[in-house]
Design an enzyme around this catalytic site. Structure first.
Site, short mmCIF file in Angstrom:
data_model
loop_
_atom_site.label_atom_id
_atom_site.label_comp_id
_atom_site.label_asym_id
_atom_site.label_seq_id
_atom_site.Cartn_x
_atom_site.Cartn_y
_atom_site.Cartn_z
N ASP A 1 0.85 -1.20 0.00
CA ASP A 1 0.00 0.00 0.00
C ASP A 1 0.88 1.24 0.00
OD1 ASP A 1 0.75 -0.75 2.71
OD2 ASP A 1 -0.55 0.90 3.40
N GLU B 1 0.15 -0.70 5.84
CA GLU B 1 1.18 -0.08 6.67
C GLU B 1 0.96 1.42 6.81
OE1 GLU B 1 4.78 2.09 7.68
OE2 GLU B 1 3.77 2.13 5.74
#
Length: 463
Positions: free
Chosen positions: A86, A149
């Site tokens: 991500d 994250e």
């Protein structure tokens, strides 16, 4: 060296794989079935697993789509490389398309090239080099593809419930040579109810800052007072004397005070100029007498002010691995009923967060305020003589020819989300930290060098 030669042979494949994952916009989006963080992160995870499968690795995808991994080797114990697919939103001011993964001047441009997609692909291809050379390992190796994250790492909460912990490993979510200490973090609100205030002024509203881990660069205060002209004059005289950037305007009979500071990251508040505390500094000159609002303002002016180490609050401390405690007043919201400041504190790795919070709780009680909504992030620390630190530093030193040393930071990396993991690369000393910045890129030479370093690091940990 055979590993390095094998990595060089895969250079084109490594570049292609990096481009493929970077071209997927994997920012947080609306949850869908099998896509807990939206389509983007899910697609990036699928692509990473597809690349890993094509390289001949066993792959696994968590049933609800929280994470996946590529695995190689045998045994119960495993070494982990923890990367994430991500990214943060791209923002503005890009020279090249943020999801184009275009190559210019031997650099791949795109969101995630450094943080973490390119670096994770480098680790995957480093493991591929080990696999192709049939180098003997005593442990399995797992390259983990996280998906959340940047916005909470909640996928790792699922991982830790379902999976066995690695015996060692690293995350390419940091910088070289190696980060062995990450301060503990406490974020909390200091709240006080405002009743029967009669201190000469009425604050209808005060709002400053947007996040606790940022030094607020703006603060807007709406002040109700009979003589607005005197207030405007007082602000100007005070700002001129202090060197503050303050502006006023009259809106619906109230004085609106705009204070402008200088933003900075909450881990280094000394680099900023706190607009909220500048505003408090002025309000302290006009909030007279003893009432809940005046007590709150004057307390913070006396015991916090522009200090960033907690000295007057009695919490200042430091240690060799991670340095000094830092304290930042990040967000302020005051109305006629409640005063609420949101603070970000980062404390040394060898100190106890609860003991510091107990000291603060007693201190804030002196002005009738309470600590509420505490967010805790425990410190991470590997001693310099630990096997993991020594092994990774030796790899770094051997591969770069530089004498690198471990160091501590005030921020946090992905390493905190999984036991026995440490921050290792991918940013080399002297190179710009472009994480979350416009025009993020990774130099192709650095991408390949990361793959070589990670190949040797994986082998040394798992051999």
């Amino acid at each position: 060296m055979e590993l390095n030669k094998k990595v060089d042979e895969m250079k084109k494949e490594l570049i292609k794989a990096t481009q493929e994952v970077v071209r997927i916009k994997s920012t947080l989006d609306e949850e869908k079935p099998g896509m807990p963080f939206g389509e983007g992160p899910a697609k990036a995870l699928e692509k990473a697993l597809e690349i890993a499968a094509e390289l001949g690795f066993h792959t696994y995808k968590e049933e609800e789509g929280y994470y996946g991994y590529a695995e190689y080797g045998e045994g119960e114990d495993y070494v982990a490389v923890l990367g994430h697919m991500d990214v943060v939103p791209e923002g503005d001011n890009w020279i090249y398309p943020p999801y184009g993964a275009e190559i210019h001047e031997d650099k791949i441009f795109g969101r995630g090239t450094l943080d973490d997609k390119g670096a994770t692909m480098a680790a995957l291809f480093g493991l591929k080099a080990i696999k192709d050379l049939k180098m003997p390992l005593s442990k399995k190796v797992r390259v983990i593809f996280g998906t959340n994250e940047e916005t909470g790492s909640s996928e790792m909460h699922v991982y830790n419930k379902k999976e066995k912990a690695p015996v060692s490993g690293f995350t390419p979510d940091a910088m070289y040579p190696l980060i062995n200490a990450e301060k503990g973090i406490r974020r909390f609100h200091v709240v006080k109810k405002l009743t029967s205030c009669n201190c000469g002024i009425a604050i209808k509203s005060l709002k400053g800052g947007i996040r606790p881990n940022m030094v607020p660069d703006k603060c807007e205060t709406v002040i109700s007072i009979k003589n607005t002209e005197d207030m405007v004059k007082a602000v100007k005289e005070f700002a001129d004397k202090k060197g503050y950037n303050m502006k006023t305007e009259i809106v619906n009979g109230d004085v609106v005070l705009h204070t402008f500071g200088v933003g900075a990251h909450g881990s280094m508040p000394e680099l900023g100029k706190n607009a909220v505390m500048q505003t408090f500094d002025f309000l302290g000159t006009i909030a007279k007498g003893s009432c809940p609002l005046a007590d709150y303002i004057n307390f913070f002016n006396k015991y916090v002010g522009f200090e960033t180490e907690g000295t007057s609050l009695g919490i200042a401390c430091e240690d060799k691995p991670s340095g000094k405690l830092s304290l930042n007043v990040g967000v302020a919201e005051i109305n006629e009923e409640t005063a609420d400041l949101w603070l970000d504190m980062r404390y040394p790795v060898t100190k106890k967060g609860e003991e510091i919070m107990d000291t603060l709780s007693k201190k804030f009680a002196e002005c009738g305020a309470k600590i509420e909504r505490v967010e805790a992030d425990e410190p991470l620390y590997f001693a310099e003589d630990s096997e993991l630190v020594k092994t990774l530093l030796k790899v770094y030193n051997d591969e770069t020819g530089q004498e690198g040393k471990a160091y501590g930071i005030g921020g946090g990396t992905y390493a905190k989300e999984l036991p026995n993991i440490i921050g290792f690369g991918p940013i080399f000393p002297g190179k710009p930290d472009l994480d979350h910045q416009a025009n993020e890129y990774i130099e192709i030479g650095d991408l390949v060098m990361n793959a070589k370093i990670y190949a040797h690091a994986i082998y040394e940990l798992a051999k």
